[in-house]
Design a protein around this motif. Structure first.
Motif, PDB file in Angstrom:
ATOM      1  N   ALA A  89       4.758   5.455 -23.052  1.00 31.62           N
ATOM      2  CA  ALA A  89       4.651   4.812 -21.734  1.00 31.62           C
ATOM      3  C   ALA A  89       5.437   3.515 -21.643  1.00 31.62           C
ATOM      4  O   ALA A  89       5.797   3.077 -20.548  1.00 31.62           O
ATOM      5  CB  ALA A  89       3.186   4.558 -21.395  1.00 31.62           C
ATOM      6  N   LYS A  90       5.732   2.907 -22.785  1.00 30.14           N
ATOM      7  CA  LYS A  90       6.537   1.681 -22.771  1.00 30.14           C
ATOM      8  C   LYS A  90       7.847   1.894 -22.048  1.00 30.14           C
ATOM      9  O   LYS A  90       8.324   1.003 -21.334  1.00 30.14           O
ATOM     10  CB  LYS A  90       6.807   1.227 -24.219  1.00 30.14           C
ATOM     11  CG  LYS A  90       7.773   0.057 -24.338  1.00 30.14           C
ATOM     12  CD  LYS A  90       8.048  -0.284 -25.791  1.00 30.14           C
ATOM     13  CE  LYS A  90       9.076  -1.417 -25.896  1.00 30.14           C
ATOM     14  NZ  LYS A  90       9.368  -1.760 -27.310  1.00 30.14           N
ATOM     15  N   TRP A  91       8.445   3.091 -22.227  1.00 30.99           N
ATOM     16  CA  TRP A  91       9.767   3.358 -21.664  1.00 30.99           C
ATOM     17  C   TRP A  91       9.702   3.978 -20.271  1.00 30.99           C
ATOM     18  O   TRP A  91      10.719   4.236 -19.653  1.00 30.99           O
ATOM     19  CB  TRP A  91      10.571   4.239 -22.617  1.00 30.99           C
ATOM     20  CG  TRP A  91      10.759   3.545 -23.924  1.00 30.99           C
ATOM     21  CD1 TRP A  91      10.083   3.760 -25.080  1.00 30.99           C
ATOM     22  CD2 TRP A  91      11.640   2.457 -24.188  1.00 30.99           C
ATOM     23  NE1 TRP A  91      10.488   2.873 -26.056  1.00 30.99           N
ATOM     24  CE2 TRP A  91      11.453   2.068 -25.540  1.00 30.99           C
ATOM     25  CE3 TRP A  91      12.586   1.766 -23.416  1.00 30.99           C
ATOM     26  CZ2 TRP A  91      12.157   1.024 -26.122  1.00 30.99           C
ATOM     27  CZ3 TRP A  91      13.292   0.725 -23.998  1.00 30.99           C
ATOM     28  CH2 TRP A  91      13.074   0.371 -25.350  1.00 30.99           C
ATOM     29  N   ILE A  92       8.488   4.211 -19.798  1.00 26.97           N
ATOM     30  CA  ILE A  92       8.301   4.704 -18.433  1.00 26.97           C
ATOM     31  C   ILE A  92       7.960   3.542 -17.502  1.00 26.97           C
ATOM     32  O   ILE A  92       8.557   3.388 -16.436  1.00 26.97           O
ATOM     33  CB  ILE A  92       7.202   5.788 -18.385  1.00 26.97           C
ATOM     34  CG1 ILE A  92       7.568   6.946 -19.334  1.00 26.97           C
ATOM     35  CG2 ILE A  92       7.004   6.296 -16.957  1.00 26.97           C
ATOM     36  CD1 ILE A  92       6.446   7.955 -19.536  1.00 26.97           C
ATOM     37  N   ASN A  93       7.013   2.708 -17.937  1.00 29.48           N
ATOM     38  CA  ASN A  93       6.660   1.558 -17.094  1.00 29.48           C
ATOM     39  C   ASN A  93       6.312   0.289 -17.876  1.00 29.48           C
ATOM     40  O   ASN A  93       6.085  -0.759 -17.273  1.00 29.48           O
ATOM     41  CB  ASN A  93       5.496   1.909 -16.157  1.00 29.48           C
ATOM     42  CG  ASN A  93       4.220   2.288 -16.910  1.00 29.48           C
ATOM     43  OD1 ASN A  93       4.069   1.986 -18.084  1.00 29.48           O
ATOM     44  ND2 ASN A  93       3.316   2.961 -16.227  1.00 29.48           N
ATOM     45  N   GLY A  94       6.308   0.357 -19.196  1.00 27.28           N
ATOM     46  CA  GLY A  94       5.855  -0.775 -20.007  1.00 27.28           C
ATOM     47  C   GLY A  94       6.766  -1.979 -19.956  1.00 27.28           C
ATOM     48  O   GLY A  94       6.339  -3.088 -19.595  1.00 27.28           O
ATOM     49  N   ILE A  95       8.039  -1.805 -20.320  1.00 27.63           N
ATOM     50  CA  ILE A  95       8.952  -2.946 -20.314  1.00 27.63           C
ATOM     51  C   ILE A  95       9.243  -3.403 -18.883  1.00 27.63           C
ATOM     52  O   ILE A  95       9.594  -4.551 -18.652  1.00 27.63           O
ATOM     53  CB  ILE A  95      10.266  -2.649 -21.065  1.00 27.63           C
ATOM     54  CG1 ILE A  95      11.009  -1.456 -20.452  1.00 27.63           C
ATOM     55  CG2 ILE A  95      10.029  -2.426 -22.539  1.00 27.63           C
ATOM     56  CD1 ILE A  95      12.396  -1.246 -21.041  1.00 27.63           C
ATOM     57  N   HIS A  96       9.055  -2.494 -17.933  1.00 28.77           N
ATOM     58  CA  HIS A  96       9.266  -2.835 -16.532  1.00 28.77           C
ATOM     59  C   HIS A  96       8.190  -3.824 -16.070  1.00 28.77           C
ATOM     60  O   HIS A  96       8.481  -4.818 -15.395  1.00 28.77           O
ATOM     61  CB  HIS A  96       9.231  -1.565 -15.684  1.00 28.77           C
ATOM     62  CG  HIS A  96      10.028  -0.434 -16.271  1.00 28.77           C
ATOM     63  ND1 HIS A  96       9.572   0.280 -17.356  1.00 28.77           N
ATOM     64  CD2 HIS A  96      11.229   0.079 -15.952  1.00 28.77           C
ATOM     65  CE1 HIS A  96      10.478   1.189 -17.684  1.00 28.77           C
ATOM     66  NE2 HIS A  96      11.494   1.088 -16.849  1.00 28.77           N
TER      67      HIS A  96
END
Length: 230
Positions: A89-96
């Motif tokens: 999920a980090k790369w779906i909405n985490g870092i965003h």
């Protein structure tokens, strides 16, 4: 030129050295835009280095954001990848979410472009970093394309083969179901013929790795793509 009009773009990796002469050749090649972005060892220092050197030219420049720490003002666009087929999920909405906590109050939303990524080469660094473990088949890609356009209303759907040349039937399948969302293709383009083939399907062609292996071949992709009517 607005990114929605781009037919061809070069992607330059901040972690890879490139001399001023080669950079000038890319910037003055007639490409529609240059994307600064990479998977690992992307730092504020090497992003700023490229930005300063590229700002001598009139070509539009986008930063594809992979780390919050490397974000800096001065780019024309900020491409924000969300990896639709990631298992993390980090790369779906985490870092965003992290970026918006830090910089949301000062963002110019006209410069922010979200890319719905679909990574199709599980052996590439991007796949390993973002937790992509399986190769999406044609029906998967169609579903991700529909997700990008109709569910999330994303402006860009990016088919990323990252180092390997993609299957035209997969790219065609994605294009068939997209209307308003723009189809970016990147991965494995090493010749003008390959660039032209993918430009006949996708809206925008991204040329990256060949820059460092054969600059002349990379430059030849510009005219090849421009020879294809949009």
């Amino acid at each position: 030129m607005d990114y929605i009009m781009w037919r061809h773009a070069f992607k330059i990796d901040p972690a890879k050295p490139i001399n001023d002469d080669d950079l000038e050749c890319l910037a003055e090649s007639g490409t529609d835009g240059i994307i600064v972005g990479g998977t690992d060892d992307v730092t504020l220092e090497n992003v700023l280095d490229l930005l300063v050197r590229l700002r001598r030219y009139s070509v539009p420049i986008a930063l594809e954001v992979s780390t919050v720490e490397s974000v800096t003002p001065g780019f024309d666009y900020y491409f924000i990848p969300t990896v639709l087929n990631s298992t993390n999920a980090k790369w779906i909405n985490g870092i965003h979410h992290e970026a918006l906590r830090e910089y949301g109050h000062m963002m110019n939303w006209d410069e922010i472009i979200t890319e719905g990524y679909c990574i199709l080469n599980p052996d590439c660094k991007a796949a390993q970093l973002t937790g992509v473990t399986e190769v999406p088949d044609e029906e998967d890609v169609i579903a991700y394309a529909r997700m990008a356009e109709h569910l999330f209303k994303l402006p860009v759907f990016y088919l990323e083969y990252s180092g390997s040349y993609g299957k035209t039937e997969i790219v065609e399948a994605a294009k068939r179901v997209l209307d308003k969302t723009r189809l970016f293709y990147g991965g494995g383009i090493t010749t003008a013929e390959e660039a032209k083939q993918m430009a006949e399907i996708a809206d925008t062609i991204i040329v990256g790795n060949i820059i460092y292996d054969d600059l002349k071949a990379a430059l030849a992709t510009v005219e090849a793509v421009k020879s294809v009517s949009s």
